[in-house]
Design an enzyme around this catalytic site. Structure first.
Site, PDB file in Angstrom:
ATOM      1  N   ASP A 292     -52.677  62.370 -30.239  1.00 16.56           N
ATOM      2  CA  ASP A 292     -52.323  61.631 -29.017  1.00 16.56           C
ATOM      3  C   ASP A 292     -50.800  61.589 -28.874  1.00 16.56           C
ATOM      4  O   ASP A 292     -50.177  60.549 -29.059  1.00 16.56           O
ATOM      5  CB  ASP A 292     -52.902  60.210 -29.082  1.00 16.56           C
ATOM      6  CG  ASP A 292     -52.647  59.424 -27.802  1.00 16.56           C
ATOM      7  OD1 ASP A 292     -52.472  60.056 -26.739  1.00 16.56           O
ATOM      8  OD2 ASP A 292     -52.616  58.184 -27.859  1.00 16.56           O
ATOM      9  N   CYS A 332     -50.979  63.094 -21.944  1.00 20.16           N
ATOM     10  CA  CYS A 332     -50.652  62.087 -20.918  1.00 20.16           C
ATOM     11  C   CYS A 332     -49.566  62.608 -19.994  1.00 20.16           C
ATOM     12  O   CYS A 332     -48.927  61.832 -19.288  1.00 20.16           O
ATOM     13  CB  CYS A 332     -50.240  60.772 -21.571  1.00 20.16           C
ATOM     14  SG  CYS A 332     -48.802  60.912 -22.640  1.00 20.16           S
TER      15      CYS A 332
END
Ligand code: SAH
Length: 389
Positions: A292, A332
Protein backbone atom coordinates in the site's frame (compact mmCIF):
# COMPACT_ATOMS: atom_id res chain seq x y z
CA UNK A 1 -22.51 38.26 -8.48
CA UNK A 2 -19.53 38.06 -10.88
CA UNK A 3 -20.05 36.03 -14.06
CA UNK A 4 -17.58 33.61 -15.61
CA UNK A 5 -18.29 32.97 -19.28
CA UNK A 6 -17.13 29.71 -20.86
CA UNK A 7 -15.75 29.21 -24.35
CA UNK A 8 -18.12 27.76 -26.91
CA UNK A 9 -18.73 24.05 -26.33
CA UNK A 10 -17.02 24.03 -22.94
CA UNK A 11 -20.36 24.11 -21.10
CA UNK A 12 -20.91 20.46 -21.98
CA UNK A 13 -18.97 18.94 -19.08
CA UNK A 14 -20.62 21.35 -16.63
CA UNK A 15 -24.05 20.39 -17.93
CA UNK A 16 -23.10 16.72 -17.44
CA UNK A 17 -22.37 17.46 -13.79
CA UNK A 18 -18.57 17.55 -13.82
CA UNK A 19 -17.48 19.85 -10.98
CA UNK A 20 -14.29 21.33 -12.49
CA UNK A 21 -13.93 24.23 -14.95
CA UNK A 22 -10.32 24.50 -16.12
CA UNK A 23 -8.73 27.88 -16.88
CA UNK A 24 -8.55 26.98 -20.58
CA UNK A 25 -12.34 26.67 -20.73
CA UNK A 26 -12.91 30.24 -19.53
CA UNK A 27 -13.56 32.97 -22.12
CA UNK A 28 -13.78 35.81 -19.62
CA UNK A 29 -14.80 37.03 -16.18
CA UNK A 30 -12.92 37.28 -12.93
CA UNK A 31 -13.65 37.25 -9.22
CA UNK A 32 -11.88 37.22 -5.88
CA UNK A 33 -10.44 34.01 -4.40
CA UNK A 34 -13.25 31.81 -3.15
CA UNK A 35 -16.06 34.08 -4.37
CA UNK A 36 -19.35 32.56 -5.50
CA UNK A 37 -19.76 33.16 -9.24
CA UNK A 38 -22.34 32.50 -11.95
CA UNK A 39 -21.00 30.17 -14.63
CA UNK A 40 -22.42 31.04 -18.06
CA UNK A 41 -22.30 29.40 -21.49
CA UNK A 42 -20.75 31.30 -24.40
CA UNK A 43 -24.08 33.01 -25.10
CA UNK A 44 -24.14 34.37 -21.54
CA UNK A 45 -26.87 32.08 -20.21
CA UNK A 46 -26.40 31.03 -16.58
CA UNK A 47 -25.78 27.27 -16.29
CA UNK A 48 -24.38 26.81 -12.76
CA UNK A 49 -22.84 28.36 -9.66
CA UNK A 50 -19.24 27.87 -8.62
CA UNK A 51 -16.40 28.91 -6.32
CA UNK A 52 -13.69 30.95 -8.06
CA UNK A 53 -9.99 30.01 -7.70
CA UNK A 54 -7.82 32.66 -9.42
CA UNK A 55 -4.51 30.85 -8.70
CA UNK A 56 -5.54 27.35 -9.76
CA UNK A 57 -5.70 25.49 -13.08
CA UNK A 58 -9.15 24.49 -11.85
CA UNK A 59 -10.53 28.01 -12.13
CA UNK A 60 -14.08 27.33 -10.96
CA UNK A 61 -15.51 24.49 -8.88
CA UNK A 62 -19.20 23.94 -9.44
CA UNK A 63 -21.36 23.92 -6.31
CA UNK A 64 -25.05 23.14 -5.77
CA UNK A 65 -27.38 26.12 -5.31
CA UNK A 66 -27.78 25.63 -1.54
CA UNK A 67 -26.41 27.11 1.69
CA UNK A 68 -23.12 25.55 2.75
CA UNK A 69 -24.55 24.52 6.13
CA UNK A 70 -27.31 22.57 4.35
CA UNK A 71 -24.72 20.76 2.21
CA UNK A 72 -22.75 19.81 5.33
CA UNK A 73 -25.92 18.62 7.08
CA UNK A 74 -26.85 16.52 4.04
CA UNK A 75 -23.38 14.96 3.79
CA UNK A 76 -23.36 14.07 7.49
CA UNK A 77 -26.92 12.72 7.19
CA UNK A 78 -25.82 10.37 4.41
CA UNK A 79 -23.38 8.74 6.90
CA UNK A 80 -26.11 8.00 9.46
CA UNK A 81 -25.77 4.25 8.94
CA UNK A 82 -22.15 4.36 10.06
CA UNK A 83 -23.18 5.83 13.38
CA UNK A 84 -26.00 3.33 13.77
CA UNK A 85 -23.60 0.39 13.97
CA UNK A 86 -20.71 -0.23 16.33
CA UNK A 87 -18.11 -1.32 13.74
CA UNK A 88 -16.27 1.98 13.75
CA UNK A 89 -16.27 5.50 15.16
CA UNK A 90 -13.89 6.81 12.50
CA UNK A 91 -15.78 8.02 9.43
CA UNK A 92 -15.31 10.47 6.56
CA UNK A 93 -18.22 12.92 6.92
CA UNK A 94 -17.57 15.09 3.87
CA UNK A 95 -15.89 13.79 0.71
CA UNK A 96 -15.26 16.98 -1.23
CA UNK A 97 -16.64 17.34 -4.77
CA UNK A 98 -18.65 14.13 -4.51
CA UNK A 99 -20.61 15.62 -1.58
CA UNK A 100 -21.13 18.97 -3.33
CA UNK A 101 -18.43 20.66 -1.24
CA UNK A 102 -15.36 20.98 -3.53
CA UNK A 103 -12.09 20.81 -1.63
CA UNK A 104 -13.73 20.05 1.71
CA UNK A 105 -12.69 16.90 3.53
CA UNK A 106 -13.97 16.26 7.04
CA UNK A 107 -12.89 13.14 8.93
CA UNK A 108 -14.51 12.13 12.22
CA UNK A 109 -12.45 10.41 14.90
CA UNK A 110 -14.47 9.50 18.01
CA UNK A 111 -16.10 12.92 18.31
CA UNK A 112 -13.30 15.06 16.91
CA UNK A 113 -13.56 16.28 13.34
CA UNK A 114 -10.44 17.12 11.35
CA UNK A 115 -10.85 19.04 8.09
CA UNK A 116 -8.80 19.88 5.05
CA UNK A 117 -9.81 22.83 2.89
CA UNK A 118 -8.04 22.50 -0.45
CA UNK A 119 -9.96 24.94 -2.67
CA UNK A 120 -10.10 28.72 -2.32
CA UNK A 121 -13.89 28.49 -1.97
CA UNK A 122 -13.64 25.92 0.80
CA UNK A 123 -10.96 27.92 2.60
CA UNK A 124 -13.09 31.08 2.50
CA UNK A 125 -16.01 29.22 4.11
CA UNK A 126 -14.17 27.25 6.79
CA UNK A 127 -15.81 29.02 9.75
CA UNK A 128 -19.28 28.34 8.41
CA UNK A 129 -18.38 24.71 7.60
CA UNK A 130 -16.87 24.15 11.06
CA UNK A 131 -20.01 25.55 12.73
CA UNK A 132 -22.18 23.25 10.65
CA UNK A 133 -20.01 20.21 11.50
CA UNK A 134 -20.16 21.13 15.18
CA UNK A 135 -23.94 21.24 14.91
CA UNK A 136 -24.62 18.21 12.72
CA UNK A 137 -21.84 15.67 13.39
CA UNK A 138 -22.98 13.20 16.06
CA UNK A 139 -21.59 13.91 19.56
CA UNK A 140 -19.18 16.45 18.10
CA UNK A 141 -16.59 17.71 20.59
CA UNK A 142 -14.49 19.91 18.32
CA UNK A 143 -13.45 20.73 14.77
CA UNK A 144 -9.89 21.42 13.75
CA UNK A 145 -8.05 21.88 10.49
CA UNK A 146 -4.87 20.58 8.82
CA UNK A 147 -3.05 23.11 6.67
CA UNK A 148 -0.29 20.98 5.17
CA UNK A 149 -1.92 19.41 2.07
CA UNK A 150 0.12 19.96 -1.11
CA UNK A 151 -3.10 20.73 -2.95
CA UNK A 152 -3.47 23.93 -0.86
CA UNK A 153 -0.31 25.29 -2.45
CA UNK A 154 -1.72 24.60 -5.95
CA UNK A 155 -4.72 26.77 -5.01
CA UNK A 156 -2.47 29.60 -3.78
CA UNK A 157 -3.44 28.90 -0.15
CA UNK A 158 -0.94 29.13 2.72
CA UNK A 159 0.41 25.84 4.07
CA UNK A 160 1.96 25.13 7.45
CA UNK A 161 2.34 22.32 9.94
CA UNK A 162 -0.03 23.64 12.61
CA UNK A 163 -3.46 22.16 13.28
CA UNK A 164 -5.65 25.09 14.36
CA UNK A 165 -8.87 24.60 16.27
CA UNK A 166 -11.90 26.00 14.45
CA UNK A 167 -14.65 25.23 16.96
CA UNK A 168 -15.23 23.40 20.25
CA UNK A 169 -12.50 21.56 22.14
CA UNK A 170 -8.91 20.73 21.17
CA UNK A 171 -8.43 17.06 20.25
CA UNK A 172 -6.22 14.97 22.55
CA UNK A 173 -2.62 14.19 21.50
CA UNK A 174 -3.79 10.80 20.27
CA UNK A 175 -7.40 9.82 19.64
CA UNK A 176 -8.33 6.18 20.14
CA UNK A 177 -10.72 4.88 17.51
CA UNK A 178 -12.12 1.45 16.87
CA UNK A 179 -12.48 -0.31 13.53
CA UNK A 180 -14.05 -3.72 13.85
CA UNK A 181 -11.64 -5.98 15.74
CA UNK A 182 -8.83 -3.41 15.94
CA UNK A 183 -8.19 -0.22 17.90
CA UNK A 184 -6.00 2.55 16.51
CA UNK A 185 -4.43 5.66 17.97
CA UNK A 186 -4.76 8.55 15.54
CA UNK A 187 -2.33 11.46 15.61
CA UNK A 188 -4.51 14.12 14.02
CA UNK A 189 -1.81 16.82 14.28
CA UNK A 190 1.18 15.01 12.79
CA UNK A 191 -0.27 11.94 11.06
CA UNK A 192 -0.73 11.72 7.28
CA UNK A 193 -3.64 13.67 5.75
CA UNK A 194 -6.06 14.01 8.70
CA UNK A 195 -4.24 11.29 10.67
CA UNK A 196 -5.50 7.96 9.37
CA UNK A 197 -6.29 6.17 6.10
CA UNK A 198 -10.04 5.83 6.52
CA UNK A 199 -10.29 5.02 2.82
CA UNK A 200 -8.71 1.57 3.31
CA UNK A 201 -11.34 0.28 5.80
CA UNK A 202 -12.89 -2.29 3.44
CA UNK A 203 -9.48 -3.40 2.20
CA UNK A 204 -8.25 -3.97 5.76
CA UNK A 205 -11.27 -6.23 6.33
CA UNK A 206 -10.56 -8.09 3.06
CA UNK A 207 -6.95 -8.70 4.08
CA UNK A 208 -8.08 -9.88 7.52
CA UNK A 209 -10.50 -12.34 5.94
CA UNK A 210 -7.64 -14.10 4.12
CA UNK A 211 -5.03 -13.95 6.89
CA UNK A 212 -5.89 -16.86 9.18
CA UNK A 213 -2.72 -18.83 9.89
CA UNK A 214 -0.73 -16.80 7.37
CA UNK A 215 2.79 -15.42 7.40
CA UNK A 216 2.06 -11.85 6.30
CA UNK A 217 4.40 -9.15 5.00
CA UNK A 218 2.78 -5.70 5.33
CA UNK A 219 4.74 -3.17 3.27
CA UNK A 220 4.28 0.60 3.77
CA UNK A 221 2.50 -0.26 7.02
CA UNK A 222 2.14 3.31 8.41
CA UNK A 223 0.47 2.83 11.84
CA UNK A 224 -0.01 -0.88 11.27
CA UNK A 225 -3.51 -1.05 9.72
CA UNK A 226 -3.38 -4.11 7.47
CA UNK A 227 -0.97 -5.99 9.74
CA UNK A 228 -3.10 -5.44 12.83
CA UNK A 229 -6.16 -6.69 10.96
CA UNK A 230 -4.21 -9.78 9.88
CA UNK A 231 -3.15 -10.28 13.52
CA UNK A 232 -6.71 -9.88 14.81
CA UNK A 233 -7.87 -12.44 12.25
CA UNK A 234 -5.40 -15.14 13.26
CA UNK A 235 -2.22 -14.58 11.24
CA UNK A 236 0.71 -16.73 12.43
CA UNK A 237 3.25 -13.98 11.82
CA UNK A 238 3.13 -10.35 10.65
CA UNK A 239 6.13 -8.34 9.45
CA UNK A 240 5.37 -4.60 9.40
CA UNK A 241 7.68 -2.51 7.20
CA UNK A 242 7.86 1.26 6.92
CA UNK A 243 10.58 3.84 6.38
CA UNK A 244 9.16 6.08 9.12
CA UNK A 245 10.27 5.37 12.70
CA UNK A 246 7.36 7.48 14.03
CA UNK A 247 4.82 5.44 12.07
CA UNK A 248 6.32 2.17 13.36
CA UNK A 249 6.29 3.47 16.95
CA UNK A 250 2.57 4.17 16.67
CA UNK A 251 2.01 0.79 14.99
CA UNK A 252 3.58 -0.87 18.05
CA UNK A 253 1.42 1.16 20.41
CA UNK A 254 -1.62 0.13 18.37
CA UNK A 255 -0.61 -3.51 18.76
CA UNK A 256 -0.46 -3.05 22.53
CA UNK A 257 -4.10 -1.86 22.55
CA UNK A 258 -5.21 -5.27 21.31
CA UNK A 259 -5.71 -8.56 23.11
CA UNK A 260 -2.68 -10.75 23.54
CA UNK A 261 -2.64 -13.40 20.86
CA UNK A 262 -0.30 -15.93 19.36
CA UNK A 263 0.72 -13.87 16.33
CA UNK A 264 4.44 -13.24 16.11
CA UNK A 265 5.04 -9.56 15.28
CA UNK A 266 8.14 -8.11 13.64
CA UNK A 267 8.72 -4.41 12.93
CA UNK A 268 11.24 -3.34 10.31
CA UNK A 269 12.33 0.22 9.63
CA UNK A 270 13.41 0.02 6.01
CA UNK A 271 12.88 1.17 2.47
CA UNK A 272 10.43 -1.29 0.94
CA UNK A 273 12.23 -1.39 -2.42
CA UNK A 274 15.37 -2.56 -0.61
CA UNK A 275 13.62 -4.78 1.91
CA UNK A 276 11.82 -6.78 -0.79
CA UNK A 277 15.17 -7.43 -2.50
CA UNK A 278 16.67 -8.51 0.81
CA UNK A 279 13.82 -11.00 1.33
CA UNK A 280 14.37 -12.30 -2.21
CA UNK A 281 18.10 -12.73 -1.63
CA UNK A 282 17.49 -14.51 1.69
CA UNK A 283 14.89 -16.81 0.11
CA UNK A 284 12.10 -15.67 2.45
CA UNK A 285 8.58 -16.61 1.38
CA UNK A 286 5.17 -15.35 2.56
CA UNK A 287 1.54 -16.46 2.47
CA UNK A 288 0.46 -12.87 1.98
CA UNK A 289 2.10 -9.63 0.92
CA UNK A 290 0.36 -6.25 1.26
CA UNK A 291 1.62 -3.33 -0.85
CA UNK A 292 0.00 0.00 0.00
CA UNK A 293 2.54 2.58 -1.16
CA UNK A 294 2.18 6.35 -1.06
CA UNK A 295 1.01 8.14 -4.19
CA UNK A 296 3.75 7.50 -6.79
CA UNK A 297 2.11 9.79 -9.39
CA UNK A 298 0.61 13.11 -8.32
CA UNK A 299 0.08 14.18 -11.94
CA UNK A 300 -0.34 12.52 -15.35
CA UNK A 301 3.22 13.65 -16.19
CA UNK A 302 4.64 11.45 -13.44
CA UNK A 303 2.65 8.40 -14.53
CA UNK A 304 5.29 6.51 -16.51
CA UNK A 305 7.89 6.85 -13.77
CA UNK A 306 5.28 5.82 -11.24
CA UNK A 307 4.41 2.79 -13.39
CA UNK A 308 8.01 1.56 -13.12
CA UNK A 309 7.83 1.89 -9.33
CA UNK A 310 4.55 -0.05 -9.15
CA UNK A 311 5.89 -2.76 -11.45
CA UNK A 312 9.10 -3.10 -9.45
CA UNK A 313 7.47 -3.67 -6.07
CA UNK A 314 4.69 -5.86 -7.44
CA UNK A 315 7.13 -8.07 -9.35
CA UNK A 316 9.30 -8.49 -6.25
CA UNK A 317 6.27 -9.23 -4.07
CA UNK A 318 4.90 -11.79 -6.54
CA UNK A 319 8.18 -13.70 -6.42
CA UNK A 320 8.04 -13.81 -2.60
CA UNK A 321 4.66 -15.54 -2.52
CA UNK A 322 4.21 -19.19 -1.63
CA UNK A 323 1.88 -21.24 -3.88
CA UNK A 324 -1.72 -20.09 -3.23
CA UNK A 325 -0.35 -17.00 -1.48
CA UNK A 326 -2.12 -13.65 -1.72
CA UNK A 327 -0.92 -10.29 -2.93
CA UNK A 328 -3.08 -7.36 -1.78
CA UNK A 329 -1.85 -4.46 -3.87
CA UNK A 330 -3.04 -0.85 -4.01
CA UNK A 331 -2.59 2.38 -5.90
CA UNK A 332 -3.88 5.70 -4.58
CA UNK A 333 -2.57 7.67 -7.58
CA UNK A 334 -5.56 9.36 -9.19
CA UNK A 335 -3.67 9.58 -12.49
CA UNK A 336 -3.37 5.74 -12.59
CA UNK A 337 -6.49 4.20 -14.13
CA UNK A 338 -7.66 0.78 -12.90
CA UNK A 339 -7.00 -0.58 -16.41
CA UNK A 340 -3.42 0.65 -16.42
CA UNK A 341 -2.87 -0.75 -12.93
CA UNK A 342 -4.12 -4.15 -14.13
CA UNK A 343 -1.75 -3.95 -17.11
CA UNK A 344 1.19 -3.29 -14.79
CA UNK A 345 0.20 -6.25 -12.60
CA UNK A 346 -0.14 -8.49 -15.67
CA UNK A 347 3.34 -7.49 -16.88
CA UNK A 348 4.79 -8.09 -13.41
CA UNK A 349 3.15 -11.54 -13.29
CA UNK A 350 4.60 -12.38 -16.71
CA UNK A 351 8.10 -11.39 -15.58
CA UNK A 352 7.63 -13.33 -12.32
CA UNK A 353 6.57 -16.34 -14.46
CA UNK A 354 3.57 -16.99 -12.25
CA UNK A 355 -0.17 -17.26 -12.85
CA UNK A 356 -2.61 -15.34 -10.69
CA UNK A 357 -6.35 -15.11 -10.06
CA UNK A 358 -8.09 -11.90 -9.05
CA UNK A 359 -9.99 -12.84 -5.89
CA UNK A 360 -11.17 -9.36 -4.89
CA UNK A 361 -11.13 -5.74 -5.91
CA UNK A 362 -11.40 -3.00 -3.34
CA UNK A 363 -12.02 0.72 -3.35
CA UNK A 364 -12.54 3.40 -0.76
CA UNK A 365 -15.44 2.61 1.58
CA UNK A 366 -19.03 3.84 1.43
CA UNK A 367 -18.20 6.96 3.45
CA UNK A 368 -16.05 7.97 0.43
CA UNK A 369 -18.81 8.09 -2.21
CA UNK A 370 -17.81 9.12 -5.73
CA UNK A 371 -20.19 11.29 -7.76
CA UNK A 372 -21.05 9.42 -10.96
CA UNK A 373 -20.19 12.56 -12.92
CA UNK A 374 -16.75 12.84 -11.22
CA UNK A 375 -14.67 9.74 -12.02
CA UNK A 376 -11.53 11.56 -10.78
CA UNK A 377 -12.92 11.01 -7.28
CA UNK A 378 -12.17 7.27 -7.52
CA UNK A 379 -8.42 7.52 -6.87
CA UNK A 380 -8.01 4.38 -4.74
CA UNK A 381 -7.76 0.97 -6.40
CA UNK A 382 -7.04 -2.35 -4.77
CA UNK A 383 -6.56 -5.82 -6.25
CA UNK A 384 -6.20 -9.03 -4.29
CA UNK A 385 -4.43 -11.71 -6.32
CA UNK A 386 -3.95 -15.40 -5.54
CA UNK A 387 -0.79 -16.98 -6.81
CA UNK A 388 -1.42 -20.26 -8.64
CA UNK A 389 2.15 -21.47 -8.31
N1 SAH B 1 -1.12 0.97 4.62
C1 SAH B 1 -1.25 2.14 5.47
C2 SAH B 1 -1.07 3.45 4.73
C3 SAH B 1 0.22 3.57 3.97
S1 SAH B 1 0.69 5.22 3.69
C4 SAH B 1 -2.57 2.07 6.22
O1 SAH B 1 -3.46 1.28 5.84
O2 SAH B 1 -2.76 2.82 7.17
C5 SAH B 1 2.28 5.05 3.00
C6 SAH B 1 3.38 4.72 3.99
O3 SAH B 1 4.53 4.41 3.22
C7 SAH B 1 3.80 5.84 4.95
O4 SAH B 1 3.71 5.37 6.26
C8 SAH B 1 5.27 6.15 4.57
O5 SAH B 1 6.07 6.40 5.72
C9 SAH B 1 5.69 4.88 3.92
N2 SAH B 1 6.73 4.96 2.90
C10 SAH B 1 6.87 5.84 1.89
N3 SAH B 1 7.90 5.50 1.09
C11 SAH B 1 8.44 4.36 1.62
C12 SAH B 1 9.52 3.51 1.24
N4 SAH B 1 10.23 3.74 0.13
N5 SAH B 1 9.77 2.43 2.00
C13 SAH B 1 9.04 2.17 3.11
N6 SAH B 1 7.99 2.93 3.51
C14 SAH B 1 7.71 4.02 2.77
Amino acid sequence: MERVVLRKGRERSVLKGHPWVFSGAVEGGEAAAGELVEVCDSKGGKIALGWYSPASQIRVRIVPDAPVADLVAAAVGRRADFFANAYTNAVRLVNAESDGLPGVVADYYAGHVVCQFTSAGADARKAEIADALMKFAPFCLGVSERLDADSRAREGLATDASCPLLSGAEPPELIEVVEGPVKFLVDVRRGHTTGFYLDQRDARAAVGALANGADVLNCFCYTGGFGLFARACGAAKVTQVDVSADALALAKRNESLAHLCGTEMEYVEADVFQFLRKCRDEGRRFDMVVLDPPKFAATKGQLMRAARGYKDINLLAMKLLKPNGYLATFSCSGAMTPEFFDTILAEAAEDAKKGFQVVARTRAGMDHPVALSFPEGAYLKGVVLRSLS
